[in-house]
Design a protein around this motif. Structure first.
Motif, PDB file in Angstrom:
ATOM      1  N   VAL A  44       0.842  -1.258  -0.376  1.00  0.00           N
ATOM      2  CA  VAL A  44      -0.392  -0.006  -0.046  1.00  0.00           C
ATOM      3  C   VAL A  44       0.551   1.131   0.402  1.00  0.00           C
ATOM      4  N   TRP A  45       1.621   1.043   0.771  1.00  0.00           N
ATOM      5  CA  TRP A  45       2.561   2.583   0.510  1.00  0.00           C
ATOM      6  C   TRP A  45       4.058   2.797  -0.183  1.00  0.00           C
ATOM      7  N   GLU A  46       3.573   1.481  -1.221  1.00  0.00           N
ATOM      8  CA  GLU A  46       4.609   1.733  -2.113  1.00  0.00           C
ATOM      9  C   GLU A  46       3.611   1.743  -3.421  1.00  0.00           C
ATOM     10  N   ALA A  47       1.665   1.904  -3.603  1.00  0.00           N
ATOM     11  CA  ALA A  47       1.819   1.917  -4.382  1.00  0.00           C
ATOM     12  C   ALA A  47       1.290   3.631  -4.020  1.00  0.00           C
ATOM     13  N   LEU A  48       0.671   4.077  -3.090  1.00  0.00           N
ATOM     14  CA  LEU A  48       0.038   5.274  -3.026  1.00  0.00           C
ATOM     15  C   LEU A  48       0.725   6.639  -3.681  1.00  0.00           C
ATOM     16  N   PRO A  49       1.876   6.808  -3.742  1.00  0.00           N
ATOM     17  CA  PRO A  49       2.163   8.006  -4.357  1.00  0.00           C
ATOM     18  C   PRO A  49       2.027   7.993  -5.764  1.00  0.00           C
ATOM     19  N   GLN A  50       1.914   6.549  -6.565  1.00  0.00           N
ATOM     20  CA  GLN A  50       2.015   6.861  -7.635  1.00  0.00           C
ATOM     21  C   GLN A  50      -0.255   6.805  -8.747  1.00  0.00           C
ATOM     22  N   THR A  51      -0.917   7.363  -7.173  1.00  0.00           N
ATOM     23  CA  THR A  51      -2.636   7.797  -6.790  1.00  0.00           C
ATOM     24  C   THR A  51      -2.912   8.556  -7.301  1.00  0.00           C
ATOM     25  N   TYR A  52      -3.337   9.114  -8.078  1.00  0.00           N
ATOM     26  CA  TYR A  52      -3.932  10.507  -8.605  1.00  0.00           C
ATOM     27  C   TYR A  52      -5.056  10.637  -6.580  1.00  0.00           C
ATOM     28  N   GLU A  53      -5.625   9.827  -6.436  1.00  0.00           N
ATOM     29  CA  GLU A  53      -5.888  10.709  -4.851  1.00  0.00           C
ATOM     30  C   GLU A  53      -4.826  10.653  -3.937  1.00  0.00           C
ATOM     31  N   HIS A  54      -3.918  10.417  -4.091  1.00  0.00           N
ATOM     32  CA  HIS A  54      -2.798  11.191  -3.369  1.00  0.00           C
ATOM     33  C   HIS A  54      -2.115  11.828  -3.361  1.00  0.00           C
ATOM     34  N   ALA A  55      -2.600  12.419  -4.871  1.00  0.00           N
ATOM     35  CA  ALA A  55      -1.700  13.747  -5.458  1.00  0.00           C
ATOM     36  C   ALA A  55      -3.115  14.592  -5.207  1.00  0.00           C
ATOM     37  N   MET A  56      -4.061  14.429  -5.132  1.00  0.00           N
ATOM     38  CA  MET A  56      -5.295  15.379  -4.959  1.00  0.00           C
ATOM     39  C   MET A  56      -5.558  15.488  -4.141  1.00  0.00           C
ATOM     40  N   ARG A  57      -5.216  14.775  -2.759  1.00  0.00           N
ATOM     41  CA  ARG A  57      -5.207  15.053  -1.355  1.00  0.00           C
ATOM     42  C   ARG A  57      -4.421  15.658  -0.973  1.00  0.00           C
ATOM     43  N   GLU A  58      -2.781  16.012  -0.872  1.00  0.00           N
ATOM     44  CA  GLU A  58      -2.087  16.022  -1.039  1.00  0.00           C
ATOM     45  C   GLU A  58      -1.590  17.685  -1.512  1.00  0.00           C
ATOM     46  N   GLN A  59      -2.079  17.788  -2.688  1.00  0.00           N
ATOM     47  CA  GLN A  59      -1.876  18.854  -3.969  1.00  0.00           C
ATOM     48  C   GLN A  59      -3.350  19.624  -3.235  1.00  0.00           C
ATOM     49  N   PHE A  60      -4.135  19.653  -3.508  1.00  0.00           N
ATOM     50  CA  PHE A  60      -5.631  20.080  -3.431  1.00  0.00           C
ATOM     51  C   PHE A  60      -6.382  20.667  -2.043  1.00  0.00           C
ATOM     52  N   TYR A  61      -7.005  18.589  -1.018  1.00  0.00           N
ATOM     53  CA  TYR A  61      -7.749  18.472  -0.377  1.00  0.00           C
ATOM     54  C   TYR A  61      -6.818  18.712   0.589  1.00  0.00           C
ATOM     55  N   VAL A  77     -12.243  -2.153 -19.378  1.00  0.00           N
ATOM     56  CA  VAL A  77     -11.113  -1.032 -19.230  1.00  0.00           C
ATOM     57  C   VAL A  77     -11.622   0.180 -18.494  1.00  0.00           C
ATOM     58  N   ARG A  78     -13.484  -0.206 -18.023  1.00  0.00           N
ATOM     59  CA  ARG A  78     -13.889   1.061 -17.428  1.00  0.00           C
ATOM     60  C   ARG A  78     -13.119   0.644 -15.827  1.00  0.00           C
ATOM     61  N   GLY A  79     -13.047   1.509 -14.612  1.00  0.00           N
ATOM     62  CA  GLY A  79     -13.567   0.730 -13.468  1.00  0.00           C
ATOM     63  C   GLY A  79     -14.109   2.251 -12.793  1.00  0.00           C
ATOM     64  N   TYR A  80     -14.450   1.285 -11.532  1.00  0.00           N
ATOM     65  CA  TYR A  80     -14.242   2.141 -10.110  1.00  0.00           C
ATOM     66  C   TYR A  80     -13.475   1.527  -8.879  1.00  0.00           C
ATOM     67  N   GLN A  81     -12.897   2.698  -8.558  1.00  0.00           N
ATOM     68  CA  GLN A  81     -11.952   2.453  -7.336  1.00  0.00           C
ATOM     69  C   GLN A  81     -11.130   3.086  -6.545  1.00  0.00           C
ATOM     70  N   ALA A  82     -10.727   2.791  -5.427  1.00  0.00           N
ATOM     71  CA  ALA A  82     -10.409   3.560  -4.441  1.00  0.00           C
ATOM     72  C   ALA A  82      -9.159   4.757  -4.770  1.00  0.00           C
ATOM     73  N   LEU A  83      -8.524   3.504  -5.409  1.00  0.00           N
ATOM     74  CA  LEU A  83      -7.346   4.436  -5.952  1.00  0.00           C
ATOM     75  C   LEU A  83      -6.547   4.282  -6.969  1.00  0.00           C
ATOM     76  N   LYS A  84      -6.455   4.867  -7.737  1.00  0.00           N
ATOM     77  CA  LYS A  84      -6.185   4.775  -9.515  1.00  0.00           C
ATOM     78  C   LYS A  84      -4.760   5.394  -9.981  1.00  0.00           C
ATOM     79  N   LEU A  85      -4.279   4.828 -10.872  1.00  0.00           N
ATOM     80  CA  LEU A  85      -2.772   4.853 -11.126  1.00  0.00           C
ATOM     81  C   LEU A  85      -3.122   6.321 -11.734  1.00  0.00           C
ATOM     82  N   LEU A  86      -2.293   7.430 -11.347  1.00  0.00           N
ATOM     83  CA  LEU A  86      -2.344   8.701 -11.581  1.00  0.00           C
ATOM     84  C   LEU A  86      -1.946   8.758 -13.306  1.00  0.00           C
TER      85      LEU A  86
END
Length: 762
Positions: free
Chosen positions: A247-264, A532-541
């Motif tokens: 999980v720790w390895e995957a988080l920095p690669q995600t859209y959600e991580h970038a959005m929460r750190e930079q915006f939220y 190819v569609r999907g709904y996911q808690a963490l998405k690759l940025l």
């Protein structure tokens, strides 16, 4: 039994398995499988997140794989590293013993049971009597927060809060290895349940409780207790490394991580005071915005708070009495939890903004601390029941403790406050479309329950009074919320779809897509298909950045595909599509079959799971690549390879032919026949952790088309092996395994020492 008993006893499913029938291709099967109206649309995450995750985890274990890769969504996605699939949760592993539909009922039942057991054990540790502890357990396990979030990882995590606090108490008061072991077990189960954000909230709540306990014992043994608690946390982290490090390895690669750190993280977390007051009102009158399983006006004037502290008005009356009469110092900690939890649930200033300034809490949804308010109310309700038992019959004037007569007064006062709150909101509830019958029925349940508390307190005493009040807690919450989730026949769980029987079995892998709302993601996963569609808690940025090229992102919901002619779909190996019957067949597609309202189409321009483009553009910057890909008409003609050092160039590639063989969900064999050396593009999302080898020799991977994989293959006949095995999992597996071996050795040594001492004593 109150909530899931019907499903347990009849082999049915306590889960929203009716929601997939809201669209094609299951829509026409509703009557056949006994599905009526959609029961509770707010549970959409359960069928489009949690059930597909559980299927993917189950499928991985069944095939003898570690649950690392989910091929069912996007162009493949992380599984265990997405955290919420909870792939290593012992309860989830236990559920693998029964069929998937029944496992949903089993897991829901176990979530309730763990919640109740933990609160019961904590109240017993606080010296409350058994029946009183059972009442507090009922209030906590059937609280609105747990009842609603029941089949999310969020509830599976929060139910371990009482065990964590029990462990904290034992560490502070006993200062023993056994106490530290109990705390470590609570930490491990909480972490493996799959919701790191809620785990953070649980740890913070445990630390607050520890501070209150240390004040009570005046710091005696503080250093030893602190070391034991830190040791318990360290052991838990090591045991859970196999889950945490990926999980720790995957988080920095995600859209959600970038959005929460930079915006939220930069946002104010408090809301305007009128909205905060409206959310506070919903804590008292939980149906003020309607009830999704009964009446749910659309559109809503405001988003109802799902982070409720509501435990039932009967429990609230006992909680107020517990605050007044319980001799336990724990009641003050519970009061702080209630005030803080309710304020955070309402996102009220200044507390919401102050908490959000803390590290990690700045990127967390802290309104979910509302569950801590529910915990405080349930704890006080248990203490209130115990206080009532201790004082006997509060209505009898010759009792020595005349202050006990306050319970009926408090209960009636609570009923009056709730009646005023209902009257104040009555016209607004009617104005948003709630029926008079709905408002009257729910208001009556809310107001009558504390009145019944007063009646019981006036007419009975001791064990009988406690038993009746426990039954009242359960009865009220069963009437109010037991049908938040529907109970449906197991045969309705994703039944066979005739149209999908037309798809080929075996051969080279392929992907599908649903046009418009057909085959709601992540439905395909339950049929062993790749969408190819999907709904996911963490998405690759990188994947998220390509979505506008070929789909429409619907807010936090799934990405909808309207235009099947987008070339990017062909690059993603989309060979088949399900389309509404009234939509014309798109150019480049042909119709294969049709069933009630749905067409099955085949893409005549599809590219293989791996292909050799005729030309490649190498070293272009991200902005240029995304702009150019949006204009590209044929990715077989031209693809993009990302270089380590930007030096833009375009060159011929190959030529060559490739054939793909799937070995496992996270392993592909690519048989390449290259007339000239060149880049092979593989449409697998490029999460860190993919490893490639050419004829057994490690080969470097590059980003292709911004979000998938590319590998250079020399001229000639070669076999390329592609395996997903992230470094975090490898290291985590070693750390977890070694820790468990050490703990097992320690346990054996302790047991042998105990056995030797026992023989000597004998």
């Amino acid at each position: 039994m109150a909530f899931t008993g019907k499903a347990l006893l009849t082999g049915r499913v306590y889960a929203p398995i009716d929601l997939p029938y809201a669209s094609e291709p299951l829509w026409w099967m509703k009557e056949q499988y006994g599905i009526g109206r959609m029961h509770n649309p707010l549970l959409s995450d359960v069928y489009s997140h949690n059930m597909p995750w559980k299927y993917a985890v189950r499928a991985a274990y069944r095939s003898g794989e570690a649950p690392l890769w989910n091929p069912g969504i996007f162009a493949g996605d992380v599984l265990a590293a997405a955290a919420q699939p909870a792939a290593f949760d012992p309860l989830l592993l236990l559920s693998l013993l029964v069929p998937l539909p029944n496992s949903l009922t089993f897991l829901a039942t176990m979530t309730f049971f763990i919640a109740g057991l933990g609160m019961f054990a904590l109240l017993r540790d606080l010296r409350a009597r058994s029946l009183a502890s059972l009442g507090g357990a009922a209030a906590w396990m059937f609280s609105m927060f747990i009842a609603f979030w029941l089949e999310w990882a969020l509830a599976g995590t929060i139910v371990w809060l009482p065990f964590v606090i029990l462990g904290v108490r034992r560490v502070i008061h006993e200062r023993s290895l056994r106490a530290a072991g109990l705390l470590a077990v609570g930490f491990v189960m909480m972490l493996l349940a799959g919701h790191p954000e809620t785990a953070l909230h649980v740890v913070a709540t445990g630390m607050a409780w520890a501070a209150a306990e240390l004040i009570g014992v005046r710091g005696k043994g503080f250093v030893r207790a602190a070391l034991l608690a830190i040791g318990a946390g360290a052991v838990a982290l090591c045991v859970c490394a196999i889950y945490l490090l990926p999980v720790w390895e995957a988080l920095p690669q995600t859209y959600e991580h970038a959005m929460r750190e930079q915006f939220y993280a930069t946002l104010d977390k408090s809301v305007p005071m009128p909205l905060a007051i409206a959310r506070l009102e919903a804590q008292l009158v939980p149906f003020v915005f309607g009830s999704p399983e009964h009446e749910w006006p659309e559109p809503l004037p405001a988003l109802p708070p799902l982070e409720s502290a509501y435990c039932g008005s009967a429990a609230l009356a006992l909680a107020m009495f517990g605050l007044w009469r319980s001799p336990s110092r724990a009641k003050w900690a519970a009061l702080v939890f209630i005030i803080g939890g309710v304020m955070l649930a309402a996102e009220m200033s200044p507390l919401a903004d102050l908490v959000s300034k803390l590290p990690l809490f700045d990127i967390s949804k802290n309104e979910r601390f509302g569950v801590v308010g529910a915990f405080g109310i349930a704890l006080l309700a248990g203490l209130g029941l115990d206080a009532m038992w201790r004082t006997g019959n509060p209505a009898c004037p010759d009792r020595r403790d005349r202050l006990s007569s306050t319970l009926p007064i408090i209960a009636i006062a609570v009923a009056i406050v709730l009646a005023i709150a209902c009257a104040n909101a009555w016209e607004r509830m009617r104005a948003i479309g709630l029926s008079e019958e709905f408002v009257q029925r729910h208001a009556a349940i809310l107001i009558v329950a504390p009145i019944l508390v007063a009646v019981i307190a006036l007419t009975t005493r001791g064990r009988v009074a406690c038993a009746l009040l426990v039954l009242l807690f359960v009865a009220q919450r069963t009437i109010e919320s037991a049908d938040l989730y529907p109970t449906l026949p197991a045969r309705a769980f994703y039944p066979p779809i005739p149209l999908l029987e037309e798809l080929p079995k075996g051969g080279e892998p392929f992907r599908i897509v649903g046009q418009h709302a057909a085959l709601i993601p992540n439905t395909a996963t339950l049929y062993g298909l790749e969408d190819v569609r999907g709904y996911q808690a963490l998405k690759l940025l990188r994947w998220f950045e390509t979505m506008p090229i070929w789909s429409y992102q619907q807010g936090v919901w799934w990405n909808r595909v309207d235009d099947l002619t987008e070339p990017f779909l062909s690059m993603l190996n989309v060979r088949y599509a399900l389309a509404p019957h009234d939509v014309a067949v798109a150019p480049g597609w042909r119709q294969l079959a049709q069933q009630h309202g749905t067409k099955l189409l085949e893409n005549t321009r599809v590219l293989g799971r791996a292909y050799v483009p005729r030309r490649v553009r190498i070293g272009y910057d991200k902005k240029t690549v995304l702009e150019d890909m949006a204009k590209e008409t044929d990715f077989a003609e031209r693809s993009w390879i990302e270089a380590r050092r930007p030096a833009p160039s375009e060159e011929s590639n190959g030529p060559g032919r490739v054939r793909v063989e799937r070995k496992r969900s996270a392993e592909l064999l690519i048989h390449a026949s290259m007339q000239g050396g060149g880049w092979v593009v593989i449409s697998q999302t490029a999460w860190n952790g993919w490893r490639a080898s050419v004829d057994g020799t490690p080969a470097p991977l590059r980003y292709a088309n911004h979000t998938v994989l590319g590998v250079y293959v020399p001229q000639g006949e070669h076999v390329v092996r592609l395996v997903y095995r992230p470094r975090g999992f490898v290291i985590g597996a070693w750390v977890s395994g070694c820790t468990l071996v050490v703990l097992l050795g320690f346990a054996v040594a302790r047991f042998r020492g105990f056995a030797v001492r026992h023989r000597v004593t004998a």
